[in-house]
Each structure stands twice: as structure tokens, then as C-alpha cells.
Design an enzyme around this catalytic site. Structure first.
Site, PDB file in Angstrom:
ATOM      1  N   GLU A  70     -11.762  28.751  -5.018  1.00  0.00           N
ATOM      2  CA  GLU A  70     -12.566  27.673  -4.408  1.00  0.00           C
ATOM      3  C   GLU A  70     -11.797  26.357  -4.385  1.00  0.00           C
ATOM      4  OE1 GLU A  70     -15.160  28.445  -2.853  1.00  0.00           O
ATOM      5  OE2 GLU A  70     -15.695  30.367  -3.726  1.00  0.00           O
ATOM      6  N   GLY A  71     -10.519  26.430  -4.205  1.00  0.00           N
ATOM      7  CA  GLY A  71      -9.677  25.233  -4.152  1.00  0.00           C
ATOM      8  C   GLY A  71      -9.075  24.938  -5.508  1.00  0.00           C
TER       9      GLY A  71
END
Lengths: 596, 596
Positions: free
Chosen positions: A448-449
Site C-alpha cells: 500500500e505504498g
């Protein structure tokens, strides 16, 4: 074998005493029934489920892992996962925060965040299956058409199906603009809905294939034939594992299948798949070429949940290391035996062990306050009666998400490391369970980054592009709090340093904004340190609020003393870390020269 | 699959340019032949062996692990281990630094440290088998009788047998005073040597059982019947796996055997055994009840080697992450495309990625200078012609060992974490090899004394008990260096901050010594932060020396620039960490209150 007990007292304290969630939630649209009693009952039930059905599976499921059968392209999840998922669905947890119109319970997002912590502490790998579903239903709720929600979202809310997010490709990770998966228009289906044939390979697809549900709904990013290059040419599609019969039940197999599962450092029990789309039939969701924007509206929720994962792992690691420090007898206190009738004193008499425990406690409880604060703002953003309040909350959320995700996941690395360290050599032995927390935690600063992506989002987008509107709200809130409590005897020694740090944070933000406008490389050189700086000041604020709340609360004297002690520890020994990050920010890009 | 190339240029630079090892070594007793040419040739040969025979086994051996056969109580090591060990023994590496009288090559300890780095980078788990042997031969050399050295040490030096150190018991880890293993006098052997029967259980015994050698010589800590309680009642015994025939060859099986091997987070290919001694026959080594002191004379060497492990893992992780950052194309530079003809720029254009690489580089090269500096002092301690020089070097070594072990192993956690982080999600996938470095590195802050134990040794013993004699030498050396180079244009911006930090370190040490005398709990409250503080200033000193050496050296301009850049990075972005540790030290034990 590790222990786990849902930290209900601390969750209640954070929700109701520190954040005043009851007052806020009951004033929101549709929130009349969201009393403390109701929320309390839900937390207790989540605790029971996690302690009884999830926590015991954590270690055995890690050892067993997922099994991929190449011939049938199916994944078998570890023992106990199906039963737990069934109980979870039957308990209504799969639709906890979804709208009632689609079978959900429409409970507050902040309650979902709190129960997610409890489930993730029980078994992080297991919790990823319902978590990915949340993202998918959220996307359909915001961007889907009504028939899509009826056919694809409702069964997920009911817990009969699950969802995925199919973004990453081998050559396209942080930079989704590089993705190659194609979507070709095909003949419409029996109901007249436009069909697309999706072809390409996606990697790192959590819950991409498994045996917990009757169907899996993939939300897939792909390019239409006329798509512009880069990130402006990406569309989102709904691609079910089984195509739907006329009555909406799973029918013929679609041409999407897992090609392999990854062997990973941790979260072994989560099926992380390579997904091959071979002309698989799907439906466009949202507007053509606007898939990335649609994906990003989901991303905030997903990032907050990953932040919660850091807290969840750190909480359980802390519980176990505290327990071990109490029970392990080794050496004597430096100031003479404290347990003279025993062969040695316990580890708690060692100040250095208490340092490691207080570090964990400060981060766990601070992180909990941070993610719940953010989640509560999300509820305000979506359901406040006042338009201005909604907007302000949305701006606060946008600002806080990269801090909540980036900071909480990084702190979890330190927490799980220290928890293992307290066990000495025994921490390295698999059967004691501590090393699994470290391995499981290592994914959360990546997916998620990465932390670097969070930092770039915070400084590049939330501060520079959006002119720091969320930061201004937050800094004003802290300043107001400091002023309001400036004479508060119980916060002596905390309000002063907090006010100073907040002022410095504000000054640093302004000067950094100027510097990065002159040279965009300065943004990359400062972003991660700015994220940490922001995170440490944010936790300082939440710790002072915790002390103030404890002072006003009805908890035991020991509970209140623990909050005061941990806050004092945080201010004396952790908050000075801002000095290092300030130095790094000021050092600038000239100290990060080219590397051949 | 990870790459590894022995960093010969950096090793030579540290040894010969920074530390002036040739000048020092050739002036020592028996050091006439230890020219740079000779040492260079040995380094190159170590590089070849590690690159060709060890490095390729690292990942597969981790996946395969060791296999324990319960019926025969034997351990099978992974594929390739036997062949590598055979080549290692045939190359004379098992006796590299042992005296010639016992079959060794009597080469300098600092060369042994340098080659150990190379072998540990190749395969850490494999390298533990010969490493434990080193400890055993060292103990026999210092404390054994001549017949013991003839019979038990020589075959280990020759690489036919290996050794172990059997210290830990389930209830006795950091606190060896709690150990229970018993030694009962028995009838003398055929040669008239007193025999003892050893009974008890030891855990965490690295290389306790394996298939690489004909015999295994265990050095075991146990209590004689008349032993005082606690750590003053511990004796050391030689207990061979196979008892020796009259000609010294392995004969009947002794009653010591592995009961199990541990399943660990990492170093899967190292056989970590539970060893059961059931009246096993052994010989006393050293004086009765003086086993712990004997063990501690070995401990320094063992701790330094574990420090080298941190460096070794971090070096290989750095090589791979740098390589990945060069090759992985993702996103564009913030200041516009740098590779416009490619689909994206590489990761090196991102300042945040360079930050992670420079952090690793600063720590790896700083750690290398630190462990080699310490090892060189060990050579001076043992072989200087001048008595005063030997004593001073010994005091320096005693002071530096806990820093070298504690700091280098902790920095390796950060280095391997950052290296993995650069890979993004791909770092979490086992086949890319980066997660193994993180798992393998996690043991090194635990074994041979946790970081907390190193910190207590540094502050409690080396500073307080020994009145900081080693620290004084070291601080004087740094001050002298600063004075000597105060006008050195090439060191501008470095000498000033170094002198300030050194003065502050000195002041902090004095005030801390006073404070801990008033309240011994202050020692425990400050020790770990004092260790870090000391470590960061020590590395700062070695970085300035590196820049000075590069300035005077004949390396390429790019090589010299890299040293200057990394030192500038270190001073701007890492050295400020001392501020945090200073704050923590000054905060004292009152910020670490009792935990219920």
C-alpha cells in the site's frame, strides 16, 4: 506459543476518554444509536472472536502456510481459516461498516478500525482476506453502478464472496503509470452490460485465490485500447473468478487464475498470488481512464488499515514481551536483589528492559490514538451534518493518512524488534512466536505504498500541492489545546515542550515548502525525515491528550499512573528524535549526492 | 538470487590506508613477513573461495536447513557445506591465525578478521562452524595443558575436527551463575589424566552436532561437586564427541549427543543444538572454579567476530540494494527525466533511495574500520615488542569490544532493513534473497551477549570498574588527531564537529560515572544509550580518518569522492543521533519507572 488478550481497556480509553468518540458519533447523520454501550458490546464480541478463533491459529498457520495446487490453480488456506471466516461472516463482521442497503450494519468507521486492530492482532495473515474485501466493496460503493453493487458488492458484504485489488505488475509497482494489462471491448452480456476482456499479469495479489469463499471479485487496473500513456490511461474493471449466472450465483469459470503463490518472509498464511488474466471477462467500474483516481479513493482506507496492522502486531508483541519480562528470572537488580527468595530477579528490575517496554508502550498506545483519531475524522468527513465540518475532516484525513500509515508501520518495526530482544536468544526460536511478529511486520512498510511513497504523498501532495490545508487544521488544533491547558498542573512538563515542537514543526513546514519550490529534489531529500518529524510531534500531542484524559477519567490509579509515566518517557527519550530529523531536513539534497 | 563480490578495494583501503596495518604488523614480534603483498594475496584468495564456494550456497542452504535424525542423533548439513569446509581446511583457513607449533599459519588477527568478513558475507550460517572452532582453539591455547593442545587443538587447527562453546542452559543465559550442569570426578584415563563425568543440558549450541568433521570438541561450563554457588563456582571442561584412542584418533562414542535442533528465524543452515551430557567423559581445562574467567578471555574474540557478522551481512545487502537501485526502472526524477529514452528512471535518481544507500555505506565502511581497528589492537596487545604498548592496546581492545559488537550488530539491523526497503515489495519475496539477510542479522544482537549486555559491559565494567582507562586512550587519540589535522583543508567541516562530539563524549562519561556511583540503577538506565553515543562518535572519528586517508591515497578520484560524500552524509545526517542518546542518558532512571 504467544498470548493475546484484546486490550479493551486501552481501546475504550482511546475511543471514549481521549477522543470523545461517543459525543462525536452520536451527533453524526445516522449515528443516533452509536452509543458507548453499543460500541463497547461490539468491541467485546470482537475480542472474544479474535482471542478464541484467530489468535490460536497465528503460529500454526504461519508454519503451515498456503498451498498452491498447480494442476487446479487453487490455493488451500491453513487449518482453521475456513471456520474462522465462517464465524466472522455469520457474526456480521464482513459488513460492519457497509451501508444497510447492501446488507451492512452501517456502524462507524472508527469502530471498524478498532475491531480491525483486534482481528489483526489475532492473526494478521488471516485478517488480510476480509481486509481486501473491504477495499473492493468501498470501491464499488463509491464508483460502481447500482447493478454492480447488487451483483458484486452484496455477496461480499454478506461474507459469501471476497474481493481483491489487482494493481501491481512486475514492471509497475510504485509507478502504476507503467502498467500494461489490456482491456478490450467485447460483446455485451445478456443484460446488455458492456463487457471487456482483460489480459495481463498482476503480481503481489493478496487473497487473489483461496478456499474461503464461493467467488472472488477482482478489481483490476488495465488500459483501454484508446488509453493515453502513463497514469492517465488507466481504467478499473470488475473481474469475477466465476462469471455470474442469471440469478447472480457463481457460474462458469472466468479466464483469470492464480499462476503461483509467492514465498515470503512472513504472512505465510496469506495467499499472495501471481494472477494471470487471459481475456477474462469484466465490467468497467467508474469512468474510462479514471481508474487510478478511483483506486486512490480506496487507498486512504487501505493505508489506514495497514497502519493499524503495525499497531496490532506491536500490541501483541508488547503483551508477550511484558509477560516474559515478568516471568523470566535472570541476574539481579543493580541495586541489590528484589526477589531474594528466588534464584534470580525477573527482567523487569532491569532499567534497560523497562526502556524497551516503555518504547513499545509509547508507540503502541500513541499509534492507537493516531489511527483512531484519523478514523473518527473519516466518520465526520462522511456523515457530519455540517458541510464545513465534513470538508475540514476530509482535509485532516488526507493529511494524517500518510503519517498514520508511514509512522505506525515504521514504529512497528522497532516495537517488534525490541519485543524479540527482551527474550534474548529465546526470541530467535520459532516456537516462542516472537520472530513471526518481526517477519509479519516487515511487509507493512512496503505494501500500500512504501514509507518513501507515504513521505512523498505527505510532503509533495498534502503539504505542497494542497498548500498544507490539513496541516494547518491540525497545527491549529494542537495550538488551541496547548493554550487551553497551559495552566493545567497535571500536564506540567508536557504542554511547554509540545508547544515548542509544534511551533518548530510549523516553521519547518513553511521553510521546507519554500526550499522545495526552488529545487524539487529537496522534496525527495527531506520527505522521509519530515514524515518522521511530523509523526513524533503528532504522537506527542496525542500523549498529552491521553494524560489529560486519564486525569479526568474514572480508571484506576495504576492505569492513570501508567499513562503519565509513558508520556513522561516519550517526552524525555523519544521526542528528542525530532532533532535528528530536523538536522537531516536542513542538511538538504546536497548531502545526498549522486551515486555512481 | 543475490550477488556477492568481496570488497577487496575497501578492505585494502581500511587496512592499509586508514589503519596503516602494514607498518604496524611488520614491526610486531614474528611479523617481519606480514607485508602488504602477503596480506593482499590472502585477501584475494579468501575472496575467491567465498565468491565461488560459499556465496552460491547461501540461499539454497537457508531453504534446505539442517536435518536432525532423531534415531541416530545426527545432523546433516545442507548441500555444498562439506565440500566448502573441505576446501576451507585444505586452504589452511582453519588455522590461519593459530601458532605454527600447532599447525597454524600464525598470520595476524586483523587479517583473520578481514577474511572472516569475506567468509561471513558468503554464507553466515556456514561460517559459524569454523568460527566456533576458533573460540575453542583459542581457549585451549590460553588455558589448556600441552597434552590437551596436542590431542584436541591440533586436529581442529588442521580442519579435521571442530569445536563448540557450551555455555547456555534453559534457565541460564545472560546469567551464567545460574547454570546447573555437573562435573563429577571419575577414574583417571590410561595416560593418567584426571577424568570428569559431565551431566546436564545445554541449549543454543551452534555447531553442536554436524557432518563436517570427524570429531567435535565441546568446551563445557559445569560445576564441580565442591563448587561455590553462582558464577564463582563454574569450571571449564573439554568433552569430545568421540573419545580418543591411544593414537589420538576418534574412538568410542562419548555420552554427549544432540537432543534436537532449534527452528530459528534465520541462520537455518547452522545447526543450533540442544546438547545432552549424560555422564560424558571430559577433562578439566584451566583451574577449578575459574571457568567463567577462562570463557571470558575467549569472549572478546567471539564478540568481535559477531560484530564482523553485522558488517558482513550489511556489506552483501548493500551490494545488492545498490545493484537493484541501479537497474530497477520506476517513476521519474523530481527534476525531470534522467533516462528519457527508457520507460522510467532508475531508483538512484530518488534522493530518498540515495539516503538509504548512503546510510548503509556509512555504517558498513564505518563498521569495517571499527572492527579492523580493534583487531589490529589485538595484534599489538599480543605481539608488540614494547610491554607498555601491549598493555595500552589491551586496554583499548577491552574498551572497544562492546562498542564493536553492540554497535555493529545493531547497525546491521538498520542496514539490512533499508536494503530490503529499496526493493519495495520485491524485498519481501524469499527468492530475491534480501529477507534472508534481515532474518540472519536478527541473531547477532542476541548471541554472545545481547546489546544490553554489551552496554552493561561498556559502562559498568570498562568505564566504571576499570575507571575508563581504555576510553581515555581512545579519546586522547581522537583529540590528538583533531589537533594534528585542525588546519587540514580537506577535513574542513569534519574536524570541528568531531572535536566537539569527542569533548561532549568525555564530559558525558565523567558525569555519568559520578551519577551511577550515587545510584547504580542509573547505570542500567543509561548504558544502551551510552553505547550508541560512543558508537556514533567512534564511527565519526573513523570516517574522518578515512577521508584523510583517501586524500593521501592513490585511489581513483571517484573512490575518494565517495569517501568524502559518505563522511559528509554521516556528519550531517547520522551524527546528530548523539543528541537523542544524550537526552536519554540525561533523562535518567526516573523516566524508566517500575512497571507492574
Amino acid at each position: 506459543m504467544t498470548i493475546y488478550k484484546a486490550p479493551l481497556d486501552d481501546l475504550r480509553f482511546a475511543l471514549f476518554d481521549v477522543l470523545g468518540a461517543e459525543r462525536t458519533l452520536t451527533a453524526l447523520q445516522g449515528g443516533e444509536a452509536h452509543s458507548r454501550d453499543l460500541l463497547d458490546a461490539v468491541l467485546e464480541e470482537a475480542g472474544r472472536l479474535s482471542e478464541q478463533l484467530l489468535a490460536p491459529t497465528n503460529a500454526p498457520a504461519d508454519a503451515e502456510g498456503c498451498h498452491f495446487d498447480k494442476a487446479t490453480q487453487t490455493v488451500t488456506t491453513p487449518k482453521g481459516f475456513k471456520e474462522a471466516f465462517k464465524a466472522f461472516a455469520e457474526g456480521g463482521w464482513t459488513g460492519l461498516t457497509n451501508p444497510e442497503a447492501y446488507g451492512g450494519q452501517a456502524l462507524p468507521g472508527v469502530l471498524g478500525t478498532a475491531t480491525t486492530e483486534i482481528f489483526q492482532s489475532g492473526n494478521l495473515a488471516w485478517s488480510l482476506y476480509p481486509l481486501l474485501s473491504e477495499g473492493a466493496t468501498h470501491a464499488m460503493e463509491l464508483h460502481g453502478e447500482e447493478w454492480q453493487r447488487e451483483r458484486f458488492m452484496k455477496p461480499i458484504v454478506a461474507g459469501r464472496w471476497t474481493g481483491t485489488m489487482c494493481l501491481t505488475e512486475p514492471q509497475a509497482g510504485s509507478d502504476l503509470g507503467l502498467l500494461k494489462t489490456r482491456a478490450e471491448p467485447a460483446a455485451a452480456d445478456a443484460d446488455g452490460h458492456a463487457v471487456y476482456k482483460i489480459s495481463g499479469t498482476k503480481i503481489f495479489i493478496s487473497a487473489g485465490e483461496h478456499d474461503l469463499a464461493e467467488n472472488i471479485v477482482h478489481l483490476v487496473l488495465a488500459r483501454l485500447p484508446d488509453a493515453p500513456e502513463g497514469s492517465r490511461g488507466i481504467s478499473m474493471f470488475i473481474v469475477p473468478k466465476f462469471k455470474l449466472d442469471a440469478d447472480g450465483s457463481p457460474g462458469a469459470r472466468n479466464t483469470v487464475a492464480a499462476g503461483a503463490i509467492e514465498h515470503k518472509m512472513g504472512i505465510h498464511a496469506c495467499s499472495t498470488c501471481v494472477m494471470n488474466f487471459d481475456g477474462a471477462e469484466g465490467y468497467l467500474i467508474g469512468k474510462p481512464h479514471k481508474g487510478l483516481a478511483a483506486m486512490f479513493t480506496m487507498m486512504n482506507a487501505a493505508r489506514l488499515s495497514v497502519g493499524v496492522q503495525g499497531l496490532a502486531l506491536a500490541e501483541r508483541a508488547l503483551q508477550n514481551s511484558l509477560n516474559y519480562a515478568r516471568e523470566r528470572l535472570q541476574s539481579r537488580s543493580l541495586s541489590g536483589p528484589k526477589f531474594p527468595d528466588k534464584p534470580a530477579d525477573n527482567l523487569l528490575v532491569q532499567p534497560d528492559v523497562r526502556r524497551m517496554l516503555l518504547t513499545q508502550r509509547a508507540f503502541v498506545e500513541g499509534s492507537r490514538a493516531l489511527v483512531l483519531y484519523t478514523a473518527l475524522q473519516t466518520d465526520i468527513e462522511h456523515r457530519a451534518t455540517d458541510e464545513a465540518a465534513r470538508q475540514k475532516a476530509g482535509e485532516l484525513v488526507a493529511f494524517l493518512i500518510p503519517i498514520a500509515k508511514g509512522m505506525t508501520t515504521e514504529l512497528a518495526q522497532e516495537c517488534t524488534k525490541e519485543a524479540l530482544q527482551i527474550y534474548g536468544g529465546h526470541g530467535y526460536i520459532a516456537e516462542n512466536g516472537m520472530e513471526q511478529f518481526v517477519r509479519d511486520a516487515r511487509i507493512i512498510t512496503l505494501y500500500e505504498g512504501t514509507t518513501g511513497i507515504q513521505a512523498a504523498d505527505l510532503l509533495g501532495r498534502k503539504i505542497l500541492q494542497l498548500q498544507g490545508v490539513g496541516a494547518k487544521h491540525f497545527l491549529q488544533e494542537i495550538s488551541a489545546f496547548c493554550q487551553q491547558h497551559s495552566a493545567d498542573e497535571s500536564l506540567r512538563g508536557l504542554i511547554g515542550p509540545l508547544a515548542v515542537a509544534t511551533k518548530e514543526w510549523s516553521d519547518l513546514t513553511v521553510s521546507l515548502a519554500q526550499r522545495t519550490q526552488a529545487n524539487p529534489e529537496e522534496l525527495g531529500a527531506a520527505a522521509t525525515d519530515y514524515l518522521y518529524y511530523s509523526g513524533y510531534v503528532t504522537l506527542a500531542y496525542l500523549w498529552v491528550r491521553s494524560v489529560a484524559a486519564a486525569e479526568a477519567g474514572t480508571q484506576s490509579a495504576a492505569f492513570k499512573q501508567a499513562k503519565r509515566d509513558t508520556a513522561a518517557f516519550y517526552f524525555a527519550r523519544i521526542l528528542p528524535r525530532t532533532l535528528v530529523h530536523k538536522a537531516a531536513i536542513e542538511a538538504g539534497v546536497k548531502t545526498l549526492p549522486e551515486i555512481a
